[in-house]
Design a protein around this motif. Structure first.
Motif, mmCIF file in Angstrom:
data_model
loop_
_atom_site.group_PDB
_atom_site.id
_atom_site.type_symbol
_atom_site.label_atom_id
_atom_site.label_comp_id
_atom_site.label_asym_id
_atom_site.label_seq_id
_atom_site.Cartn_x
_atom_site.Cartn_y
_atom_site.Cartn_z
ATOM 1 N N ILE A 190 1.232 30.560 -20.965
ATOM 2 C CA ILE A 190 0.807 29.432 -19.889
ATOM 3 C C ILE A 190 0.644 28.164 -20.946
ATOM 4 O O ILE A 190 0.923 26.902 -19.752
ATOM 5 C CB ILE A 190 -0.755 29.934 -19.842
ATOM 6 C CG1 ILE A 190 -0.681 31.705 -19.002
ATOM 7 C CG2 ILE A 190 -1.678 28.939 -18.509
ATOM 8 C CD1 ILE A 190 -2.236 32.470 -19.205
ATOM 9 N N LEU A 191 0.105 27.883 -21.498
ATOM 10 C CA LEU A 191 0.076 26.400 -21.763
ATOM 11 C C LEU A 191 1.112 25.614 -21.872
ATOM 12 O O LEU A 191 0.924 24.164 -22.388
ATOM 13 C CB LEU A 191 -0.861 26.148 -23.700
ATOM 14 C CG LEU A 191 -2.227 27.192 -23.756
ATOM 15 C CD1 LEU A 191 -2.162 27.129 -24.611
ATOM 16 C CD2 LEU A 191 -3.148 25.927 -22.533
ATOM 17 N N LEU A 192 2.971 26.453 -22.018
ATOM 18 C CA LEU A 192 3.938 25.685 -22.453
ATOM 19 C C LEU A 192 4.419 25.245 -21.043
ATOM 20 O O LEU A 192 5.085 24.643 -20.303
ATOM 21 C CB LEU A 192 4.195 26.382 -22.734
ATOM 22 C CG LEU A 192 4.339 26.228 -24.271
ATOM 23 C CD1 LEU A 192 5.327 27.581 -25.084
ATOM 24 C CD2 LEU A 192 5.099 25.197 -25.170
ATOM 25 N N GLY A 193 3.320 25.989 -19.781
ATOM 26 C CA GLY A 193 3.123 25.306 -18.507
ATOM 27 C C GLY A 193 4.593 26.765 -18.185
ATOM 28 O O GLY A 193 5.990 25.953 -16.466
ATOM 29 N N VAL A 194 4.916 27.666 -18.292
ATOM 30 C CA VAL A 194 6.392 28.827 -17.869
ATOM 31 C C VAL A 194 6.291 29.380 -17.169
ATOM 32 O O VAL A 194 6.209 30.132 -16.564
ATOM 33 C CB VAL A 194 7.560 28.735 -18.760
ATOM 34 C CG1 VAL A 194 8.204 27.487 -19.449
ATOM 35 C CG2 VAL A 194 6.598 29.011 -20.194
ATOM 36 N N HIS A 195 4.673 29.907 -17.160
ATOM 37 C CA HIS A 195 3.868 31.256 -17.447
ATOM 38 C C HIS A 195 2.629 30.665 -16.412
ATOM 39 O O HIS A 195 1.738 29.629 -17.295
ATOM 40 C CB HIS A 195 4.220 31.748 -17.538
ATOM 41 C CG HIS A 195 5.398 32.842 -17.879
ATOM 42 N ND1 HIS A 195 5.714 33.583 -17.430
ATOM 43 C CD2 HIS A 195 6.251 33.221 -18.944
ATOM 44 C CE1 HIS A 195 7.378 34.342 -17.266
ATOM 45 N NE2 HIS A 195 7.152 33.648 -18.305
ATOM 46 N N PHE A 196 2.260 31.207 -14.939
ATOM 47 C CA PHE A 196 1.376 31.833 -14.516
ATOM 48 C C PHE A 196 0.236 32.746 -15.394
ATOM 49 O O PHE A 196 0.363 33.628 -15.572
ATOM 50 C CB PHE A 196 1.028 32.210 -12.670
ATOM 51 C CG PHE A 196 1.989 31.192 -12.332
ATOM 52 C CD1 PHE A 196 1.117 29.520 -11.935
ATOM 53 C CD2 PHE A 196 2.992 30.816 -11.407
ATOM 54 C CE1 PHE A 196 1.613 28.775 -10.705
ATOM 55 C CE2 PHE A 196 3.616 29.734 -10.800
ATOM 56 C CZ PHE A 196 2.635 29.004 -10.756
ATOM 57 N N LEU A 197 -0.893 32.473 -14.487
ATOM 58 C CA LEU A 197 -2.251 33.636 -14.944
ATOM 59 C C LEU A 197 -1.423 35.304 -14.658
ATOM 60 O O LEU A 197 -1.524 35.900 -15.858
ATOM 61 C CB LEU A 197 -3.554 33.593 -15.221
ATOM 62 C CG LEU A 197 -4.603 34.497 -15.171
ATOM 63 C CD1 LEU A 197 -4.559 34.296 -17.073
ATOM 64 C CD2 LEU A 197 -6.061 34.116 -14.947
ATOM 65 N N THR A 198 -1.338 35.099 -13.688
ATOM 66 C CA THR A 198 -1.308 36.659 -13.468
ATOM 67 C C THR A 198 0.861 36.982 -13.533
ATOM 68 O O THR A 198 0.485 37.990 -13.865
ATOM 69 C CB THR A 198 -1.083 36.536 -12.114
ATOM 70 O OG1 THR A 198 -0.831 35.140 -11.323
ATOM 71 C CG2 THR A 198 -2.865 37.295 -11.227
ATOM 72 N N ASP A 199 1.190 36.362 -14.505
ATOM 73 C CA ASP A 199 2.492 36.227 -15.176
ATOM 74 C C ASP A 199 2.313 37.095 -16.408
ATOM 75 O O ASP A 199 2.770 38.618 -16.565
ATOM 76 C CB ASP A 199 3.491 34.748 -15.056
ATOM 77 C CG ASP A 199 3.392 34.723 -13.732
ATOM 78 O OD1 ASP A 199 3.525 35.458 -12.776
ATOM 79 O OD2 ASP A 199 3.858 33.063 -13.873
ATOM 80 N N VAL A 200 1.560 36.217 -17.070
ATOM 81 C CA VAL A 200 1.141 37.264 -18.369
ATOM 82 C C VAL A 200 0.156 38.501 -18.893
ATOM 83 O O VAL A 200 0.688 39.224 -18.710
ATOM 84 C CB VAL A 200 0.746 36.270 -19.260
ATOM 85 C CG1 VAL A 200 1.356 34.805 -19.740
ATOM 86 C CG2 VAL A 200 -0.990 35.048 -18.732
ATOM 87 N N ILE A 201 -0.837 38.615 -17.131
ATOM 88 C CA ILE A 201 -2.042 39.859 -16.821
ATOM 89 C C ILE A 201 -0.405 41.114 -16.966
ATOM 90 O O ILE A 201 -0.072 42.140 -17.534
ATOM 91 C CB ILE A 201 -2.275 39.819 -15.984
ATOM 92 C CG1 ILE A 201 -4.020 38.750 -16.686
ATOM 93 C CG2 ILE A 201 -2.954 40.676 -15.267
ATOM 94 C CD1 ILE A 201 -4.683 38.064 -15.470
ATOM 95 N N LEU A 202 0.568 41.007 -15.962
ATOM 96 C CA LEU A 202 1.514 42.596 -15.011
ATOM 97 C C LEU A 202 2.318 41.594 -16.574
ATOM 98 O O LEU A 202 2.937 42.996 -16.651
ATOM 99 C CB LEU A 202 2.303 41.522 -14.068
ATOM 100 C CG LEU A 202 1.124 41.634 -13.079
ATOM 101 C CD1 LEU A 202 1.538 41.212 -11.692
ATOM 102 C CD2 LEU A 202 0.658 42.670 -12.583
ATOM 103 N N GLY A 203 2.983 40.707 -17.442
ATOM 104 C CA GLY A 203 4.119 40.908 -18.660
ATOM 105 C C GLY A 203 3.350 42.648 -19.447
ATOM 106 O O GLY A 203 3.382 42.646 -19.890
ATOM 107 N N ALA A 204 1.949 41.652 -19.887
ATOM 108 C CA ALA A 204 0.760 42.733 -20.679
ATOM 109 C C ALA A 204 0.673 44.298 -20.081
ATOM 110 O O ALA A 204 1.232 44.612 -21.093
ATOM 111 C CB ALA A 204 -0.370 42.109 -21.202
#
Length: 176
Positions: A145-159
């Motif tokens: 997220i902090l690198l600007g390549v993913h949204f919060l929901t992208d990482v939640i669904l990735g997890a």
């Protein structure tokens, strides 16, 4: 698609909040290093080391890990190419991307999925590493997220994808 519009707006607002502060550039250097640990090299090293030095337990860890990644990768690519969600820097000129992503779309985060897959497996076979493994996976998700390549929901669904694929592989390997 209107039903997900409020989520998309919240995602963009969260990305802007994370990326528009005076510490975003120095933080990007740390985030880049953390994100790089999720590129896959460390997973291969840990799996091979566990297999080589961990006896039957380590070999089982490696085999179930390979099965979990064999399940996760096609789902990841399928979902990514089905939804074709643009990355944060493609959605707003106000969002800065500090790295060039390896592919075009953002949903789900593959780095996050792989990190949480590995953390889930590590927490089963190497219980003493549970807190470290999930903290590390969470740092990778945050870095994306902090690198600007993913949204919060992208990482939640990735997890969720990573944990789910690890649990499925463990179940398929004999109800571990």
């Amino acid at each position: 698609m209107r039903s997900i519009e409020p989520i998309a707006k919240l995602d963009l607002a969260f990305s802007l909040f994370c990326l528009q502060h005076k510490f975003s550039y120095p933080l990007s250097r740390v985030s880049r290093a953390i994100s790089h640990t999720g590129d896959g090299h460390l997973y291969a090293f840990f799996g091979l080391a566990a297999s080589g030095f961990g006896g039957g337990n380590g070999q089982q860890f490696l085999l179930v890990g390979l099965m979990a990644f064999a399940i996760e990768l096609p789902i990841y690519w399928g979902v990514k190419n089905l939804f074709k969600r643009r990355r944060p820097h493609d959605c707003s000129e106000l969002v800065t991307s500090f790295i060039t992503p390896s592919d075009r779309y953002s949903l789900p985060s593959g780095h996050t999925a792989a990190a949480f897959l590995m953390a889930t497996l590590m927490s089963y076979w190497y219980v003493d590493l549970t807190i470290f493994a999930f903290a590390w996976a969470s740092l990778i998700a945050s870095a994306r997220i902090l690198l600007g390549v993913h949204f919060l929901t992208d990482v939640i669904l990735g997890a969720a994808l990573g944990v789910g694929c690890a649990k499925l592989a463990m179940l398929l390997a004999g109800g571990i």
